[in-house]
Motif scaffolding. Structure first.
Motif, short mmCIF file in Angstrom:
data_model
loop_
_atom_site.label_atom_id
_atom_site.label_comp_id
_atom_site.label_asym_id
_atom_site.label_seq_id
_atom_site.Cartn_x
_atom_site.Cartn_y
_atom_site.Cartn_z
N LEU A 164 0.88 -1.15 0.19
CA LEU A 164 0.01 -0.04 0.03
C LEU A 164 0.84 1.06 0.11
O LEU A 164 0.52 2.28 -0.62
N ALA A 165 1.94 1.33 0.67
CA ALA A 165 2.76 2.25 0.89
C ALA A 165 3.40 2.68 -0.66
O ALA A 165 3.56 3.88 -0.93
N LEU A 166 3.92 1.66 -1.28
CA LEU A 166 4.52 1.71 -2.69
C LEU A 166 3.53 2.47 -3.54
O LEU A 166 3.74 3.10 -4.19
N TYR A 167 2.24 1.83 -3.49
CA TYR A 167 1.32 2.21 -4.33
C TYR A 167 0.99 3.66 -4.12
O TYR A 167 0.85 4.55 -4.96
N ALA A 168 0.89 4.30 -2.83
CA ALA A 168 0.64 5.62 -2.43
C ALA A 168 1.96 6.49 -3.24
O ALA A 168 1.52 7.56 -3.78
N HIS A 180 -1.76 9.95 1.03
CA HIS A 180 -1.36 9.53 2.20
C HIS A 180 -1.96 8.45 2.83
O HIS A 180 -1.35 7.58 3.73
N ARG A 181 -3.28 8.60 2.44
CA ARG A 181 -4.32 7.70 3.22
C ARG A 181 -4.36 6.27 2.29
O ARG A 181 -4.61 6.24 1.00
N GLU A 196 -3.31 6.63 8.05
CA GLU A 196 -2.67 7.83 7.31
C GLU A 196 -1.23 8.14 7.27
O GLU A 196 -0.51 8.17 8.43
N HIS A 197 -0.55 7.75 6.26
CA HIS A 197 0.92 7.96 6.20
C HIS A 197 1.36 9.39 6.31
O HIS A 197 0.41 10.17 6.01
N THR A 201 7.14 8.03 7.07
CA THR A 201 6.62 6.59 7.08
C THR A 201 6.69 6.10 5.55
O THR A 201 7.23 5.06 5.69
N LEU A 202 6.05 6.79 4.64
CA LEU A 202 6.25 6.32 3.37
C LEU A 202 7.75 6.12 2.89
O LEU A 202 8.09 5.25 2.51
#
Length: 268
Positions: A164-168, A180-181, A196-197, A201-202
């Motif tokens: 999810l983080a890499l997708y964001a 961020h979300r 909510e990153h 954190t990302l």
């Protein structure tokens, strides 16, 4: 010359982390070793994903729970199921899941992306992958990932998901909007696990992805130069070998894990 950026997907990174031998067999060995047949739980998940994509392609006035359920029937496949009776049972479950999901969700807005491929250079990698759904809320992108597994998900699952983080990160660069979300939508329990990153954190998720990308690149280059495959790509035998697609080609995995029926991973 600067080092070449490494293209990575969440699936590729997860495979490397879980079992390096499976990574080698899937991404490097040619021809690819034979894989096991279809798993019913994967078929079920794919049907739900395809049904929801088709649903959001409908005009807003036609986005009803009944239409959502009909999309499951239209996209149904029976690969991996035991028999027609089991197929019927899980087809009805999936119809209920998507119908209830539509009841619980605001479907009046068009997503900015459905099964959208995103790709962007970041640090030493090119992060890319296919996102189930990307919404725009209050001017920001929101990553939505559908889940149909056996267990409910938590905030920690959303927070810790490298995928999810890499997708964001990739989505905000591809679509040029802040993101961020991230959300995990678990249809069987009608629950949403969200996080909510922050930029920090990302960045930590990207740093971990870079470390894995460096490792898999070195291992692949060393193998191509004549390195020992078993040393560079050792197996990680364990319970998870029961549902590995390459189990038949891995003596260590076959020795520690029992054979499972293709429908064994379905929720009871």
């Amino acid at each position: 010359m600067p080092p070449k950026l490494v293209r990575v997907t969440p699936a590729k990174l997860a495979t490397w982390t879980d079992c390096r031998r499976r990574y080698r067999m899937n991404y490097l060995d040619r021809p690819t070793p034979p894989k096991s047949g279809a798993w019913a739980h994967n078929t079920l998940g794919a049907v739900v994903h395809n049904a929801l994509r088709a649903f959001f392609d409908l005009p807003v006035e036609r986005r009803t729970p009944e239409q959502a359920a009909s999309m499951v029937t239209r996209n149904w496949k029976g690969d991996g199921f035991r028999d027609v009776d089991q197929q019927a049972e899980y087809r009805d479950r999936a119809r209920d899941w998507v119908a209830h999901y539509v009841e619980d969700t605001d479907v009046s807005e068009d997503p900015i992306g459905l099964e959208r491929w995103v790709s962007a250079p970041v640090g030493r990698i090119i992060a890319e992958g296919r996102v189930d759904r990307i919404d725009v809320r209050d001017g920001e992108l929101v990553i939505v990932d559908y889940k149909t597994g056996r267990h409910a998900l938590t905030t920690d699952d959303a927070r810790g998901s490298q995928a999810l983080a890499l997708y964001a990160v990739a989505a905000r660069r591809t679509l040029r909007k802040p993101c961020h979300r991230v959300e995990l939508h678990h249809l069987p329990t009608r629950s949403v696990a969200a996080w909510e990153h922050t930029d920090d954190t990302l960045a930590r998720h990207v740093a971990r992805a870079e470390e894995s990308a460096d490792e898999l690149t070195v291992a692949g280059d060393t193998l191509a130069a004549g390195g020992d495959a078993d040393i560079l790509f050792p197996p990680e035998p364990g319970r998870q070998c029961s549902w590995c697609d390459f189990r038949r080609s891995c003596p260590e995995g076959s020795a520690v894990a029992e054979d499972l029926e293709p429908w064994s991973m379905l929720a009871p």
